[in-house]
Design a protein around this motif. Structure first.
Motif, PDB file in Angstrom:
ATOM      1  N   ARG A  32      27.760 -42.645  29.945  1.00  0.00           N
ATOM      2  CA  ARG A  32      26.767 -42.908  28.894  1.00  0.00           C
ATOM      3  C   ARG A  32      27.144 -42.176  27.606  1.00  0.00           C
ATOM      4  NH1 ARG A  32      22.058 -42.376  26.219  1.00  0.00           N
ATOM      5  NH2 ARG A  32      20.440 -43.935  26.617  1.00  0.00           N
ATOM      6  N   ILE A  35      29.864 -43.997  25.824  1.00  0.00           N
ATOM      7  CA  ILE A  35      29.321 -45.139  25.058  1.00  0.00           C
ATOM      8  C   ILE A  35      28.719 -44.624  23.744  1.00  0.00           C
ATOM      9  CG2 ILE A  35      27.615 -47.016  25.034  1.00  0.00           C
ATOM     10  CD1 ILE A  35      27.742 -46.995  28.149  1.00  0.00           C
ATOM     11  N   GLU A  36      27.965 -43.533  23.838  1.00  0.00           N
ATOM     12  CA  GLU A  36      27.280 -43.009  22.644  1.00  0.00           C
ATOM     13  C   GLU A  36      28.250 -42.650  21.513  1.00  0.00           C
ATOM     14  OE1 GLU A  36      23.131 -40.920  24.050  1.00  0.00           O
ATOM     15  OE2 GLU A  36      24.989 -39.954  24.677  1.00  0.00           O
ATOM     16  N   TYR A  38      31.143 -43.914  20.950  1.00  0.00           N
ATOM     17  CA  TYR A  38      31.998 -45.041  20.575  1.00  0.00           C
ATOM     18  C   TYR A  38      31.496 -45.680  19.282  1.00  0.00           C
ATOM     19  CZ  TYR A  38      35.833 -47.850  22.376  1.00  0.00           C
ATOM     20  OH  TYR A  38      37.065 -48.415  22.582  1.00  0.00           O
ATOM     21  N   GLU A  40      30.213 -48.313  16.837  1.00  0.00           N
ATOM     22  CA  GLU A  40      29.515 -49.576  17.113  1.00  0.00           C
ATOM     23  C   GLU A  40      30.425 -50.798  16.921  1.00  0.00           C
ATOM     24  OE1 GLU A  40      25.866 -49.673  17.692  1.00  0.00           O
ATOM     25  OE2 GLU A  40      26.115 -51.776  18.169  1.00  0.00           O
ATOM     26  N   PHE A  43      33.284 -51.056  19.564  1.00  0.00           N
ATOM     27  CA  PHE A  43      32.841 -51.093  20.956  1.00  0.00           C
ATOM     28  C   PHE A  43      33.027 -52.479  21.584  1.00  0.00           C
ATOM     29  CE2 PHE A  43      29.317 -51.334  24.141  1.00  0.00           C
ATOM     30  CZ  PHE A  43      29.716 -50.296  24.956  1.00  0.00           C
ATOM     31  N   PHE A  44      32.809 -53.511  20.806  1.00  0.00           N
ATOM     32  CA  PHE A  44      32.833 -54.881  21.343  1.00  0.00           C
ATOM     33  C   PHE A  44      34.164 -55.598  21.122  1.00  0.00           C
ATOM     34  CE2 PHE A  44      28.494 -53.714  20.422  1.00  0.00           C
ATOM     35  CZ  PHE A  44      27.839 -54.094  21.582  1.00  0.00           C
ATOM     36  N   ALA A  55      33.165 -52.522  25.782  1.00  0.00           N
ATOM     37  CA  ALA A  55      31.894 -53.195  26.122  1.00  0.00           C
ATOM     38  C   ALA A  55      32.041 -54.018  27.406  1.00  0.00           C
ATOM     39  CB  ALA A  55      31.439 -54.091  24.972  1.00  0.00           C
ATOM     40  N   THR A  94      24.385 -55.263  20.786  1.00  0.00           N
ATOM     41  CA  THR A  94      24.462 -53.913  20.205  1.00  0.00           C
ATOM     42  C   THR A  94      24.649 -52.853  21.297  1.00  0.00           C
ATOM     43  OG1 THR A  94      22.095 -53.429  20.390  1.00  0.00           O
ATOM     44  CG2 THR A  94      22.811 -54.639  18.418  1.00  0.00           C
ATOM     45  N   LYS A  95      25.151 -51.700  20.869  1.00  0.00           N
ATOM     46  CA  LYS A  95      25.280 -50.562  21.774  1.00  0.00           C
ATOM     47  C   LYS A  95      23.913 -50.138  22.298  1.00  0.00           C
ATOM     48  CE  LYS A  95      27.151 -46.769  20.548  1.00  0.00           C
ATOM     49  NZ  LYS A  95      27.817 -45.632  19.883  1.00  0.00           N
ATOM     50  N   ILE A  98      23.089 -52.170  25.216  1.00  0.00           N
ATOM     51  CA  ILE A  98      23.859 -51.774  26.406  1.00  0.00           C
ATOM     52  C   ILE A  98      23.286 -50.486  26.986  1.00  0.00           C
ATOM     53  CG2 ILE A  98      26.056 -50.807  27.196  1.00  0.00           C
ATOM     54  CD1 ILE A  98      27.236 -53.227  26.623  1.00  0.00           C
ATOM     55  N   LEU A  99      22.933 -49.546  26.118  1.00  0.00           N
ATOM     56  CA  LEU A  99      22.375 -48.275  26.611  1.00  0.00           C
ATOM     57  C   LEU A  99      21.040 -48.506  27.320  1.00  0.00           C
ATOM     58  CD1 LEU A  99      23.321 -45.873  23.668  1.00  0.00           C
ATOM     59  CD2 LEU A  99      24.204 -45.797  26.021  1.00  0.00           C
TER      60      LEU A  99
END
Lengths: 171, 171
Positions: A32, A35-36, A38, A40, A43-44, A55, A94-95, A98-99
């Protein structure tokens, strides 16, 4: 090995079910954080060597736990085309989305885990109708697969000049 | 949770010591294959994002098992400057030399593993004089650290246009 060792092994578990859950959730807390940190926009889209963007690796990590634990608990697995659909789920936009999925899965794991009957960990089964192995192995596979792909995300992050979260920190 | 669950947990281990050894050696067989497919000239030099070359990541994987298991068995750990020296060991000159070290470590793990007293897995200890945790956690750390860094080696390989060995294959 001898008369003493065998009963000892019974009362001295290598790891308990509760500890394995905590071990998994510790790794998930670390993922997690990855991810934070990364960016935005990367990320994808960002990847190296034709691999999937982070992602998509995260979506793979999100595909396994709920249906995997349901199978571990009941022996009744999602199969065939339904598995393909589960693993083909597209990442949300969006992140933050995902979160949110990540946190929902955290709760779902905590809710399902205590329902795994103790004898199931050693039982042989066909996970998702196609991966044969004992349940402990299948669950370790979920965890190991996350470590593997998160390690790959660390390379993406480093190549973007971003320091990943400390690997040993699991709180 | 109730009167039935507790005794069940005792006679239904999540994973036995023998299974955890096999799990580790399965991962080590996979890492060995990743070394094998790595191009000799890139193995010691190639990296991404300022990270260590794969040879140095492999040397880290080779530093932990023998001294780590000796500590797990006896509670007597290599400490301080000796740990620094262990982790500062330079990679030998060729992949063949690393593979020889790898195989020696495989044998050493198999030899030491059965000497871990059953009660030690749940004992708290200070690994290498500085990392506090139960022994099962420390051993999972050795395995997880290998998965993490091998995953990074997979990105190096992909970026070199080389297909890494299948992650799920552990034979």
């Amino acid at each position: 090995m001898n008369n003493v060792a065998e009963p000892q092994a019974k009362v001295n578990p290598v790891i308990t079910a509760e500890q394995l859950l905590e071990h998994w959730q510790g790794h998930r807390r670390l993922t997690r954080r990855a991810i934070e940190v990364y960016p935005e926009d990367k990320f994808f889209t960002y990847s190296i060597g034709g691999m999937r963007p982070f992602a998509d690796l995260i979506m793979e990590m999100l595909a396994m736990p709920e249906e995997g634990l349901k199978g571990a608990i009941t022996g009744d697995w999602l199969k065939g085309e339904d598995v393909n659909k589960l693993f083909a789920r597209k990442a949300p936009a969006t992140k933050a989305d995902i979160l949110r999925l990540w946190d929902e899965t955290t709760e779902k794991i905590n809710e399902l885990w205590p329902k795994i009957p103790a004898h199931r960990f050693q039982e042989n089964d066909m996970a998702f109708g196609m991966y044969e192995g004992q349940i402990y192995w299948t669950i370790l596979y979920f965890i190991d697969n996350e470590i593997h792909h998160r390690g790959q995300g660390y390379v993406y992050l480093r190549s973007l000049g971003i320091e990943p979260p400390a690997f040993w920190e699991r709180n």
